[in-house]
Design an enzyme around this catalytic site. Sequence first.
Site, mmCIF file in Angstrom:
data_model
loop_
_atom_site.group_PDB
_atom_site.id
_atom_site.type_symbol
_atom_site.label_atom_id
_atom_site.label_comp_id
_atom_site.label_asym_id
_atom_site.label_seq_id
_atom_site.Cartn_x
_atom_site.Cartn_y
_atom_site.Cartn_z
ATOM 1 N N CYS A 1 -16.631 2.243 -0.541
ATOM 2 C CA CYS A 1 -15.344 1.477 -0.217
ATOM 3 C C CYS A 1 -15.092 1.603 1.421
ATOM 4 O O CYS A 1 -14.562 0.557 1.705
ATOM 5 C CB CYS A 1 -14.368 1.714 -0.969
ATOM 6 S SG CYS A 1 -13.568 3.448 -0.811
ATOM 7 N N ASP B 1 -17.085 7.886 -2.636
ATOM 8 C CA ASP B 1 -15.980 7.650 -1.797
ATOM 9 C C ASP B 1 -15.560 9.058 -1.287
ATOM 10 O O ASP B 1 -16.092 10.015 -1.586
ATOM 11 C CB ASP B 1 -14.806 7.135 -2.570
ATOM 12 C CG ASP B 1 -13.518 6.829 -1.969
ATOM 13 O OD1 ASP B 1 -13.577 6.644 -0.637
ATOM 14 O OD2 ASP B 1 -12.535 6.686 -2.292
ATOM 15 N N HIS C 1 -7.010 0.811 -6.954
ATOM 16 C CA HIS C 1 -7.372 0.114 -5.792
ATOM 17 C C HIS C 1 -8.149 -1.262 -6.247
ATOM 18 O O HIS C 1 -9.202 -1.547 -6.121
ATOM 19 C CB HIS C 1 -8.176 0.718 -4.840
ATOM 20 C CG HIS C 1 -8.213 0.010 -3.354
ATOM 21 N ND1 HIS C 1 -7.545 -0.916 -3.121
ATOM 22 C CD2 HIS C 1 -8.915 0.334 -2.499
ATOM 23 C CE1 HIS C 1 -7.722 -1.259 -1.949
ATOM 24 N NE2 HIS C 1 -8.721 -0.426 -1.249
ATOM 25 N N GLN D 1 -10.086 -3.937 -4.005
ATOM 26 C CA GLN D 1 -11.206 -3.291 -3.463
ATOM 27 C C GLN D 1 -12.423 -3.680 -4.474
ATOM 28 O O GLN D 1 -13.557 -4.074 -4.192
ATOM 29 C CB GLN D 1 -11.246 -1.814 -3.317
ATOM 30 C CG GLN D 1 -12.633 -1.206 -2.846
ATOM 31 C CD GLN D 1 -13.134 -1.557 -1.492
ATOM 32 O OE1 GLN D 1 -12.561 -1.261 -0.387
ATOM 33 N NE2 GLN D 1 -14.289 -2.057 -1.509
ATOM 34 N N ARG E 1 0.828 -1.282 0.232
ATOM 35 C CA ARG E 1 0.001 -0.152 0.054
ATOM 36 C C ARG E 1 0.874 1.264 0.101
ATOM 37 O O ARG E 1 1.804 1.317 0.904
ATOM 38 C CB ARG E 1 -1.102 0.124 1.226
ATOM 39 C CG ARG E 1 -1.650 1.243 1.310
ATOM 40 C CD ARG E 1 -2.899 1.284 2.210
ATOM 41 N NE ARG E 1 -4.001 0.766 2.006
ATOM 42 C CZ ARG E 1 -5.258 0.661 2.189
ATOM 43 N NH1 ARG E 1 -5.528 1.756 2.836
ATOM 44 N NH2 ARG E 1 -6.207 0.076 1.552
ATOM 45 N N ARG F 1 -14.289 -8.343 1.389
ATOM 46 C CA ARG F 1 -12.970 -8.244 1.125
ATOM 47 C C ARG F 1 -12.146 -9.492 1.826
ATOM 48 O O ARG F 1 -11.206 -9.860 1.018
ATOM 49 C CB ARG F 1 -12.334 -7.201 1.988
ATOM 50 C CG ARG F 1 -12.918 -5.762 1.507
ATOM 51 C CD ARG F 1 -12.272 -4.918 0.292
ATOM 52 N NE ARG F 1 -11.047 -4.923 0.196
ATOM 53 C CZ ARG F 1 -10.433 -3.943 0.559
ATOM 54 N NH1 ARG F 1 -10.973 -2.823 1.131
ATOM 55 N NH2 ARG F 1 -8.928 -3.791 0.236
HETATM 56 N N1 NVA Z 1 -9.767 6.835 -2.001
HETATM 57 C C1 NVA Z 1 -9.658 6.596 -0.721
HETATM 58 C C2 NVA Z 1 -9.846 5.094 -0.422
HETATM 59 C C3 NVA Z 1 -9.728 4.628 0.695
HETATM 60 C C4 NVA Z 1 -9.657 3.105 0.639
HETATM 61 C C5 NVA Z 1 -8.246 6.802 -0.277
HETATM 62 O O1 NVA Z 1 -7.397 6.491 -1.255
HETATM 63 O O2 NVA Z 1 -7.761 7.497 0.495
HETATM 64 N N1 CP Z 2 -11.554 0.146 1.667
HETATM 65 C C1 CP Z 2 -10.128 -0.105 2.038
HETATM 66 O O1 CP Z 2 -9.323 0.008 1.392
HETATM 67 O O2 CP Z 2 -10.077 0.513 3.371
HETATM 68 P P1 CP Z 2 -8.926 0.566 4.271
HETATM 69 O O3 CP Z 2 -8.344 1.842 3.861
HETATM 70 O O4 CP Z 2 -9.377 0.525 5.798
HETATM 71 O O5 CP Z 2 -8.180 -0.729 3.900
#
Ligand code: NVA
Ligand code: CP
Length: 305
Positions: free
Chosen positions: A252, A209, A131, A134, A104, A280
């Site tokens: 998400c 989101d 992502h 997801q 990540r 998930r």
């Molecule tokens: N768009 C959000 C998704 C979190 C799962 C982010 O990147 O923070």
């Molecule tokens: N939706 C998602 O990826 O959540 P987290 O940031 O908690 O992993």
Amino acid sequence: MSKRDLLDFKGLTIKEIEALIDRALYFKKNKFTEHESHLLRGKSIGLFFEKPSTRTRVAFEAAIVRLGGHPIFLTPDNTQTNRGETIADTARVLSSYLHAIVIRTFEQTRVVEWAKSATIPVINGLSDLCHPCQILADFLTIFERRGHLRGLNLTYIGDDNNIAYSLKEGGAIVGMNVTIVSPKDSAPSQGNLLNIKKAATDADILYTDTWVSMGREHEEMRDNMLKAMFHDYQINQQIVDYAKPDCLVMHCLPAHRGEEITDAVMNGKNSVIFEQAANRLPMHQAILELALRGSSCDSPSSGLQ
Ligand code: NVA
Ligand code: CP
């Protein structure tokens, strides 16, 4: 055999997505079976996270344990990467201890660098660009509710971000009609509400989101300007009423209740948001199986096409 990375949707075929859904459904039905607990026996899977996570981290760790493997959670602070050790060197070393690694991070180029330098499969657990894990779990949720994906109209309302990108990429493969309505993409002359109404009308799925993604906080404008910009881009009951009566409302998570989605809609009858989060886990089991076995598409039977 070359290693199997999952960096985005580009490397995935319709048959593989179909097989991932099949396998995730299998893992949901057959919890803790003999087969399930042997798949990763004796294998260690790393998770190198440069951003916070609740779902991705915990669902991957639980998936690894259910498959008989051992998760190792790593961050820049608890490794030497914050002291300047390069991705290339770290990936090369970790490849000699681990069987796969979930990353990540920020720029997609970092995920690509991990994949180039590691000799083990690399799975993108979220980058600024996309992502995929997801959205694969989201496809499972939609498939469970609708029985197919092809031809469904999905309207995403909000920030044109990594989730929107993966919805577009994945949607193109499975044959869903994905429409993104975002203030960043709208011409100033277009009326926001008119645009949103048009996009939401007859939608099978409404998705949103956060307005500000992780790592973007410093780039974004002041809070009140942000709220003004996104004011109309909220999934509320009025927007849900434009869509099909049985439309699925998706997010998400984490959500900012009262900003991109109202409390009432998030808790309402159309919401499948917590099913998405729960899915998930089985989808991560299927993804790990694909990565470790190279392919899980021996006997697809979901009938997505
Ligand atoms: N768009 C959000 C998704 C979190 C799962 C982010 O990147 O923070
Ligand atoms: N939706 C998602 O990826 O959540 P987290 O940031 O908690 O992993």
